[in-house]
Each structure stands twice: as C-alpha cells, then as structure tokens.
Scaffold this active site. Structure first.
Site, mmCIF file in Angstrom:
data_model
loop_
_atom_site.group_PDB
_atom_site.id
_atom_site.type_symbol
_atom_site.label_atom_id
_atom_site.label_comp_id
_atom_site.label_asym_id
_atom_site.label_seq_id
_atom_site.Cartn_x
_atom_site.Cartn_y
_atom_site.Cartn_z
ATOM 1 C CG ASN A 125 47.695 42.485 27.940
ATOM 2 O OD1 ASN A 125 47.811 41.420 27.331
ATOM 3 N ND2 ASN A 125 48.449 42.810 28.973
ATOM 4 N NE ARG A 128 48.877 34.211 35.423
ATOM 5 C CZ ARG A 128 49.308 34.724 34.294
ATOM 6 N NH1 ARG A 128 50.037 34.017 33.479
ATOM 7 N NH2 ARG A 128 49.001 35.965 33.975
ATOM 8 N N PRO A 129 45.853 31.139 40.158
ATOM 9 C CG PRO A 129 45.445 31.886 42.323
ATOM 10 C CD PRO A 129 46.528 31.728 41.312
ATOM 11 C CB ILE A 130 40.506 31.226 37.832
ATOM 12 C CG1 ILE A 130 40.030 29.788 38.098
ATOM 13 C CG2 ILE A 130 41.521 31.239 36.700
ATOM 14 C CD1 ILE A 130 39.186 29.229 36.961
ATOM 15 C CG ASP A 131 41.434 32.719 44.077
ATOM 16 O OD1 ASP A 131 42.001 33.154 43.056
ATOM 17 O OD2 ASP A 131 41.800 33.020 45.223
ATOM 18 C CG ASP A 180 52.808 42.595 31.269
ATOM 19 O OD1 ASP A 180 52.903 41.726 32.151
ATOM 20 O OD2 ASP A 180 51.812 42.693 30.521
ATOM 21 N NE ARG A 209 51.132 33.963 25.095
ATOM 22 C CZ ARG A 209 51.091 34.433 26.338
ATOM 23 N NH1 ARG A 209 52.048 34.115 27.176
ATOM 24 N NH2 ARG A 209 50.111 35.190 26.757
HETATM 25 C C1 UD1 Z 1 46.672 40.835 32.937
HETATM 26 C C2 UD1 Z 1 47.530 40.922 31.691
HETATM 27 C C3 UD1 Z 1 48.982 40.671 32.043
HETATM 28 C C4 UD1 Z 1 49.449 41.611 33.130
HETATM 29 C C5 UD1 Z 1 48.500 41.553 34.331
HETATM 30 C C6 UD1 Z 1 48.826 42.584 35.407
HETATM 31 C C7 UD1 Z 1 46.074 40.218 29.870
HETATM 32 C C8 UD1 Z 1 45.764 39.194 28.852
HETATM 33 N N1 UD1 Z 1 47.077 39.929 30.735
HETATM 34 O O1 UD1 Z 1 46.771 39.500 33.434
HETATM 35 O O2 UD1 Z 1 49.775 40.888 30.854
HETATM 36 O O3 UD1 Z 1 50.744 41.259 33.549
HETATM 37 O O4 UD1 Z 1 47.136 41.784 33.903
HETATM 38 O O5 UD1 Z 1 48.818 43.853 34.855
HETATM 39 O O6 UD1 Z 1 45.486 41.284 29.911
HETATM 40 N N2 UD1 Z 1 45.045 36.363 40.816
HETATM 41 C C9 UD1 Z 1 44.554 35.496 41.783
HETATM 42 N N3 UD1 Z 1 43.302 34.967 41.600
HETATM 43 C C10 UD1 Z 1 42.525 35.270 40.531
HETATM 44 C C11 UD1 Z 1 43.028 36.181 39.563
HETATM 45 C C12 UD1 Z 1 44.304 36.709 39.733
HETATM 46 O O7 UD1 Z 1 45.223 35.189 42.762
HETATM 47 O O8 UD1 Z 1 41.402 34.774 40.418
HETATM 48 C C13 UD1 Z 1 46.397 36.925 41.011
HETATM 49 C C14 UD1 Z 1 47.356 36.491 39.894
HETATM 50 O O9 UD1 Z 1 47.880 35.210 40.120
HETATM 51 C C15 UD1 Z 1 48.388 37.580 39.964
HETATM 52 C C16 UD1 Z 1 47.575 38.822 40.330
HETATM 53 O O10 UD1 Z 1 46.363 38.338 40.877
HETATM 54 O O11 UD1 Z 1 49.312 37.335 40.982
HETATM 55 C C17 UD1 Z 1 47.326 39.751 39.156
HETATM 56 O O12 UD1 Z 1 46.535 39.125 38.215
HETATM 57 P P1 UD1 Z 1 45.545 39.871 37.199
HETATM 58 O O13 UD1 Z 1 45.522 41.350 37.439
HETATM 59 O O14 UD1 Z 1 44.252 39.138 37.228
HETATM 60 O O15 UD1 Z 1 46.305 39.632 35.817
HETATM 61 P P2 UD1 Z 1 45.736 38.947 34.519
HETATM 62 O O16 UD1 Z 1 44.380 39.479 34.212
HETATM 63 O O17 UD1 Z 1 45.950 37.474 34.598
#
Ligand code: UD1
Length: 417
Positions: free
Chosen positions: A23, A121-124, A305, A398
């Site tokens: 990460n 698993r949104p990117i909003d 994790d 991975r």
């Molecule tokens: C990163 C890590 C992952 C870890 C996570 C939390 C990497 C490659 N991955 O994932 O291993 O488990 O941090 O520590 O570094 N969310 C939204 N909208 C968005 C973005 C996120 O709703 O636009 C939600 C996600 O669905 C989730 C939560 O926010 O429920 C946490 O996500 P986020 O902190 O963004 O995790 P990642 O960056 O995807």
C-alpha cells in the site's frame, strides 16, 4: 494449479524478513508520473499488484525497469491519457493514477477501478474532492473522463478520512496552482510515505502525519532514489500465525512503530512481544484470552486489513470474542471458509461477528476470495492438523511476494500446488 497446500497443527519457529509495503509502493509509483525524470524505488515487493501498476504506467508511455526489488520509472515522456482493460478494472489502487494523471497531463479516461461499479465500492469521494479543485467529470459506458484546464488549490474537507482520496488529492495538489488545505486527511503510514517521497522530490507539504495537510502547489519535481518501507500488514499476518499456531518467531525489519494497535491486541490475547532495532520477536503458546470487542478503525486504530487474520486466530481462543468491521462492508466472506474448517462464528448483520473458540480447526479444502481473507486462510491452515488446500492463490499473490517461502522460513509445512 493456483493452490497452496499446508500440513498444519505444528508450532512455528524461525525467522523471516518482511517485504516492502504494497500500500506504500502503489501510490509512490503513481507519484513518479508527476516527475519529468527518472525515479528509482528500492525495496519494492515482487507482487502482482506492482506488476499491474507497472503495466499501466508502461501503457501510457513510461519506460520502466524492474530488477530484483528495484524499480526504475522514467516518466519523461507520457504519450497516452486513456487507461482501460484488466489492469485498471482488476486493481482498486489504479484510482490513484487519477490524481497523478490530472497533475501531469490535465486529463484522463479510465474504466471504473477494482471491477466494481459506482455504488458497490464507490469513487464518489475521489470525484467530489477533485471537482473542488476544478476538475470536470464526464461518465460514459463504464468509463469516465476527468479533465482540468487548470488545477486550483482550495480547501477540501473530507467526510471520511479515506486513504485513496487523500492520496489522490495530494497528487493533484502538488501540481495545482496555489495552496490546497486538506482537512480530515487519512493518517495511515502509507500517506506519510507518499508525502515523504513527494517532499524529497521537491514538493512543499506541511502537516505530514496529521489530519490537516497543507500543500503548496506548482513546485518543479525532480527524480530521486527512494526506499519503500516494510509492510505492516504482512508483518501483522505472520505475527497472527504464531499467535494461532504457537511458537517463537522473529520478523526482521517489521515496522513496529506502525503496528501499535495490532501489537496491543496480540498482547491482550497472550503473545509475548520483544522489539529490537532489527525487528520483532513474538512468542506464543499456553494461556490465551478472547477479545470481547474489537473494532476496525482508521489509523492509528486496528486496521481493517488485519481483521480476517485476527478472526482466524480467535477461532481457537477459548471463550467468546467479538469483531466489528467499521471500514468496509462485505469483509466477512472468510467466515464460511473458516466454518468449513470447524470454526464457530455467528454473524450479526453485516458488521459484527461473534466467534466462540473451538479446541482445534481441521484441515479442509477452502477458497481464497480476496487478498487478506486468503492470507487468513493460510494462518488457519497452519493452525489446523491435517491438510488444508487453498484455491485461488492468485488473490494472495496480489500482496504477498512469496508467502510459502516466508512460512517455510518459519518452519511451516507449506507448498504451492
Ligand atoms: C486503502 C488500502 C486498503 C485498506 C484501506 C483502509 C491501498 C491500495 N488500499 O484502500 O488495503 O483496507 O485503505 O485502510 O492502499 N469510500 C467511498 N467512496 C469513495 C472512496 C471510499 O465510499 O470515493 C469508502 C470505501 O468503500 C470504504 C471506505 O470508504 O468503505 C474506506 O476506503 P478508503 O480509505 O478509500 O480505502 P482504499 O483507499 O480503497
């Protein structure tokens, strides 16, 4: 065959070195795109997510070299602004390239990352934050285009301390005009690593490690040689194995200062922990105590994790333990697999799992469904007498460079099939 075979039930004794962090390396690779120069990254793990990220960087014109654990990324010429195909859709972290591409060329077209559609698993939050910096987003048939004539520094307050969103804003902000203030930023160690990389390359960032990051954009970045820190989740996985199987192991280079919540939980369960400059010694066996209520949290809390690896251990800790998952939905998919091995786990809704410790798990055929759940099945396999066969090894690869090599170093009877 894509399988792992384990003959478990014996305690673990030995030592292994902890690989570089997945990460941490992925966003740093994305950051290399911002540098019109050659960046060298040392201690990169040889994992499939790194190979996919390299393929993506190559597809847009970077020249890359991966020799041993050293990676060279030459981003002097970028030729493409479109990213699609398996490398984007198979890897959630490809979303970090959004901020990097906007910073570098002002435009990018991407497939939605991670094989998920918006809603699951949104990117909003990524898109909302970037919109505040002047980015326009157009969506079409599973793809979207993000475009900014000029990225503008601004004040952004995140509704949740998302790791990925913090990374994306950082990458866009170092190239933006003016100052960006990011409030409620994630504080995970991987964010600190990304900030340190950018700062060594010439970016101006204040507040590193805290909840408010202040980024002065527009400074020219130059190529550097940078060392990726060790992987706290890999170290935590191996620590949990000895807690489950018993024994005495040494984890060389384990990043102990980033592992406080995990170490605390391990001690509560009954591990003896000895920290030295070289790494982490864990001794386990004898009396073990259940964990009455553990919640996953953002850093410095207990990491999501590590939730599945912990669950595998608790499956055989006498008494009743409870885990609450607060970060991701749908992170209890391992429960069915552990039940096949004899675990007694009850789900309460989608967020809570109640684990009643059984005397022993039993080897079985199980299936890895995602990365950390897969690693947790390796732990369960080490704990369980008899043979465990784990299918879908590729999920584990991975993030783990050579999990069988590492467990063999710890004395486990394990091989790939
Ligand atoms: C990163 C890590 C992952 C870890 C996570 C939390 C990497 C490659 N991955 O994932 O291993 O488990 O941090 O520590 O570094 N969310 C939204 N909208 C968005 C973005 C996120 O709703 O636009 C939600 C996600 O669905 C989730 C939560 O926010 O429920 C946490 O996500 P986020 O902190 O963004 O995790 P990642 O960056 O995807």
């Amino acid at each position: 065959m894509d399988t792992i075979h384990i003959r478990g039930g014996s305690a673990l004794f030995g030592e292994t070195r902890i690989q570089g962090s997945k990460n941490a390396v992925l966003p740093v690779m994305a950051a290399a795109l911002l540098i019109r120069d050659v960046s060298t990254l040392e201690n990169c793990p040889q994992i499939s997510d790194v190979r996919h990220m390299l393929a993506l960087l190559e597809s847009i014109g970077c020249r890359v070299r991966h020799k041993g654990h050293t990676l060279t990324i030459d981003a002097r010429n970028i030729s493409e602004d479109t990213m699609s195909g398996e490398n984007v859709t198979g890897m959630r972290s490809s979303i970090t390239l959004l901020g990097a591409m906007l910073g570098r060329v002002g435009e990018v077209t991407m497939a939605y990352p991670g094989g998920c559609v918006i809603g699951e698993r949104p990117i909003d939050m990524h898109l909302d934050a970037l919109r505040r910096m002047g980015v326009a987003v157009y969506e079409k048939e599973g793809c979207f285009t993000a475009r900014a004539r000029c990225l503008e520094g601004t004040v952004i307050s995140l509704p949740f301390s998302s790791v990925g969103v913090t990374e994306n804003v950082l990458l866009a902000a170092v190239m933006a005009r003016g100052v960006t203030v990011l409030q409620n930023a994630a504080r995970e160690p991987e964010i600190v690593t990304l900030c340190e990389f950018l700062r060594e390359a010439g970016a101006v960032i204040e507040g590193i490690g805290g909840p408010v990051l202040i980024i002065q954009g527009g400074h020219e970045l130059h190529g550097i040689c940078f060392r990726i820190p060790a992987d706290r989740i890999v170290a935590g996985t191996y620590l949990m194995s000895v807690l489950g199987a018993g024994g005495n192991i040494f984890l060389e280079d384990a990043p102990v200062s980033q592992m406080r919540a995990v170490l605390r939980t391990a001690q509560e369960i009954g591990a003896q922990i000895h920290i030295s400059r070289e790494g982490l010694n864990v001794i386990a066996g004898g009396y073990r105590a259940p964990v009455p209520c553990l919640k996953t949290e953002v850093y410095p809390g207990f990491p999501t994790d590590m939730q599945s690896p912990l669950m595998a251990v608790l499956a055989c800790v006498p008494g009743t333990s409870m885990i609450e998952e607060t970060i991701f939905e749908n992170r209890f998919r391992i429960v069915d697999q552990l039940r096949r091995m004899g675990a007694c786990i009850e789900l309460r809704g989608t967020k809570q799992a109640v684990i009643t410790g059984v005397d022993s798990l039993l080897g079985a055929q199980v299936t890895a469904q995602e990365l950390r759940g897969g690693a947790a099945l390796v732990i369960a396999g080490c704990m369980a007498p008899g043979e465990t066969v784990i299918t879908n090894r590729h999920f584990i690869e991975r993030g783990y460079e050579d999990i069988c090599r590492d467990y063999q170093n710890l004395g486990a009877n394990i091989r790939i099939g």
